[in-house]
Design a protein around this motif. Sequence first.
Motif, PDB file in Angstrom:
ATOM      1  N   VAL A  75       0.854  -1.198   0.000  1.00 51.06           N
ATOM      2  CA  VAL A  75       0.000   0.000   0.000  1.00 51.06           C
ATOM      3  C   VAL A  75       0.887   1.244   0.000  1.00 51.06           C
ATOM      4  CG1 VAL A  75      -1.740   1.331   1.270  1.00 51.06           C
ATOM      5  CG2 VAL A  75      -1.942  -1.165   1.147  1.00 51.06           C
ATOM      6  N   LEU A  76       1.926   1.229   0.806  1.00 51.72           N
ATOM      7  CA  LEU A  76       2.859   2.357   0.873  1.00 51.72           C
ATOM      8  C   LEU A  76       3.551   2.571  -0.471  1.00 51.72           C
ATOM      9  CD1 LEU A  76       4.178   4.404   2.950  1.00 51.72           C
ATOM     10  CD2 LEU A  76       6.076   2.791   2.966  1.00 51.72           C
ATOM     11  N   TRP A  77       4.007   1.480  -1.091  1.00 56.55           N
ATOM     12  CA  TRP A  77       4.657   1.608  -2.402  1.00 56.55           C
ATOM     13  C   TRP A  77       3.700   2.248  -3.401  1.00 56.55           C
ATOM     14  CZ3 TRP A  77       7.073  -3.878  -3.558  1.00 56.55           C
ATOM     15  CH2 TRP A  77       8.118  -4.125  -2.672  1.00 56.55           C
ATOM     16  N   ALA A  78       2.488   1.730  -3.484  1.00 48.72           N
ATOM     17  CA  ALA A  78       1.519   2.252  -4.445  1.00 48.72           C
ATOM     18  C   ALA A  78       1.223   3.723  -4.160  1.00 48.72           C
ATOM     19  CB  ALA A  78       0.239   1.423  -4.436  1.00 48.72           C
ATOM     20  N   ASP A  79       1.097   4.066  -2.890  1.00 39.82           N
ATOM     21  CA  ASP A  79       0.838   5.454  -2.513  1.00 39.82           C
ATOM     22  C   ASP A  79       1.990   6.355  -2.939  1.00 39.82           C
ATOM     23  OD1 ASP A  79      -0.768   7.450  -0.933  1.00 39.82           O
ATOM     24  OD2 ASP A  79       1.086   7.503   0.255  1.00 39.82           O
ATOM     25  N   ALA A  80       3.208   5.830  -2.871  1.00 41.57           N
ATOM     26  CA  ALA A  80       4.400   6.610  -3.227  1.00 41.57           C
ATOM     27  C   ALA A  80       4.733   6.547  -4.713  1.00 41.57           C
ATOM     28  CB  ALA A  80       5.593   6.108  -2.408  1.00 41.57           C
ATOM     29  N   GLY A  81       3.940   5.793  -5.482  1.00 40.12           N
ATOM     30  CA  GLY A  81       4.209   5.666  -6.910  1.00 40.12           C
ATOM     31  C   GLY A  81       5.397   4.775  -7.227  1.00 40.12           C
ATOM     32  N   VAL A  82       5.709   3.865  -6.318  1.00 46.65           N
ATOM     33  CA  VAL A  82       6.822   2.933  -6.498  1.00 46.65           C
ATOM     34  C   VAL A  82       6.280   1.612  -7.026  1.00 46.65           C
ATOM     35  CG1 VAL A  82       8.624   1.626  -5.288  1.00 46.65           C
ATOM     36  CG2 VAL A  82       8.187   4.016  -4.676  1.00 46.65           C
ATOM     37  N   GLU A  83       6.910   1.080  -8.048  1.00 50.61           N
ATOM     38  CA  GLU A  83       6.521  -0.201  -8.631  1.00 50.61           C
ATOM     39  C   GLU A  83       7.401  -1.312  -8.052  1.00 50.61           C
ATOM     40  OE1 GLU A  83       4.143  -1.022 -10.922  1.00 50.61           O
ATOM     41  OE2 GLU A  83       3.388   1.031 -10.840  1.00 50.61           O
ATOM     42  N   PRO A  84       6.848  -2.497  -7.881  1.00 54.66           N
ATOM     43  CA  PRO A  84       7.666  -3.614  -7.396  1.00 54.66           C
ATOM     44  C   PRO A  84       8.919  -3.840  -8.240  1.00 54.66           C
ATOM     45  CG  PRO A  84       5.364  -4.222  -7.321  1.00 54.66           C
ATOM     46  CD  PRO A  84       5.446  -2.903  -8.025  1.00 54.66           C
ATOM     47  N   SER A  85       8.841  -3.612  -9.539  1.00 55.59           N
ATOM     48  CA  SER A  85      10.004  -3.810 -10.412  1.00 55.59           C
ATOM     49  C   SER A  85      11.179  -2.937  -9.983  1.00 55.59           C
ATOM     50  CB  SER A  85       9.636  -3.538 -11.866  1.00 55.59           C
ATOM     51  OG  SER A  85       9.188  -2.202 -12.022  1.00 55.59           O
ATOM     52  N   GLU A  86      10.884  -1.771  -9.411  1.00 60.13           N
ATOM     53  CA  GLU A  86      11.959  -0.893  -8.929  1.00 60.13           C
ATOM     54  C   GLU A  86      12.642  -1.500  -7.704  1.00 60.13           C
ATOM     55  OE1 GLU A  86      10.870   3.552  -9.426  1.00 60.13           O
ATOM     56  OE2 GLU A  86       8.975   2.474  -9.120  1.00 60.13           O
ATOM     57  N   ILE A  87      11.863  -2.146  -6.858  1.00 64.47           N
ATOM     58  CA  ILE A  87      12.422  -2.806  -5.676  1.00 64.47           C
ATOM     59  C   ILE A  87      13.227  -4.023  -6.117  1.00 64.47           C
ATOM     60  CG2 ILE A  87      11.904  -3.898  -3.461  1.00 64.47           C
ATOM     61  CD1 ILE A  87      11.107  -0.849  -3.704  1.00 64.47           C
ATOM     62  N   TYR A  88      12.661  -4.800  -7.052  1.00 61.33           N
ATOM     63  CA  TYR A  88      13.374  -5.973  -7.570  1.00 61.33           C
ATOM     64  C   TYR A  88      14.709  -5.553  -8.175  1.00 61.33           C
ATOM     65  CZ  TYR A  88       8.631  -8.044  -7.395  1.00 61.33           C
ATOM     66  OH  TYR A  88       7.379  -8.471  -7.018  1.00 61.33           O
ATOM     67  N   ALA A  89      14.721  -4.458  -8.911  1.00 61.66           N
ATOM     68  CA  ALA A  89      15.964  -3.980  -9.535  1.00 61.66           C
ATOM     69  C   ALA A  89      16.986  -3.599  -8.473  1.00 61.66           C
ATOM     70  CB  ALA A  89      15.668  -2.792 -10.456  1.00 61.66           C
ATOM     71  N   LYS A  90      16.531  -2.951  -7.409  1.00 63.19           N
ATOM     72  CA  LYS A  90      17.452  -2.566  -6.332  1.00 63.19           C
ATOM     73  C   LYS A  90      18.020  -3.807  -5.651  1.00 63.19           C
ATOM     74  CE  LYS A  90      18.548   0.937  -5.082  1.00 63.19           C
ATOM     75  NZ  LYS A  90      19.770   1.718  -5.414  1.00 63.19           N
ATOM     76  N   LEU A  91      17.172  -4.805  -5.429  1.00 58.63           N
ATOM     77  CA  LEU A  91      17.651  -6.051  -4.826  1.00 58.63           C
ATOM     78  C   LEU A  91      18.656  -6.746  -5.750  1.00 58.63           C
ATOM     79  CD1 LEU A  91      14.304  -7.383  -3.335  1.00 58.63           C
ATOM     80  CD2 LEU A  91      16.300  -6.569  -2.042  1.00 58.63           C
ATOM     81  N   ALA A  92      18.368  -6.759  -7.050  1.00 59.17           N
ATOM     82  CA  ALA A  92      19.281  -7.379  -8.015  1.00 59.17           C
ATOM     83  C   ALA A  92      20.623  -6.648  -8.029  1.00 59.17           C
ATOM     84  CB  ALA A  92      18.654  -7.383  -9.408  1.00 59.17           C
TER      85      ALA A  92
END
Length: 108
Positions: A75-92
């Motif tokens: 919910v926080l990500w969506a509210d902030a306009g962050v996509e899961p793909s951005e988190i996945y990229a950071k983890l990668a």
Amino acid sequence: MSETAEILDRLFETIAGRKSADPDSSYTAKLYAKGTSKIAQKVGEEGVELALAAVQNNRDEVISESADLFYHMFVLWADAGVEPSEIYAKLAEREGLSGLVEKASRKT
């Protein structure tokens, strides 16, 4: 894509899609209506509840609170306009790095 990633992506899409839902009919929409501060508060609460469950060695609660934390974090990500793909990229990007080296490289 793994089945787990697909489940998480579907959950995120459902959560993001509730931004325009009626707050009287959706808990997620109600969180969005209350604003970022409330959403962030819920993420903090769920993180604390997860930590307490771990300290209490309560496996079932660790599982349950982890699911709650994922949900509220999405919910926080969506509210902030962050996509899961951005988190996945950071983890990668961090994959294979020593945690100590990665932490030392962060700008403070």
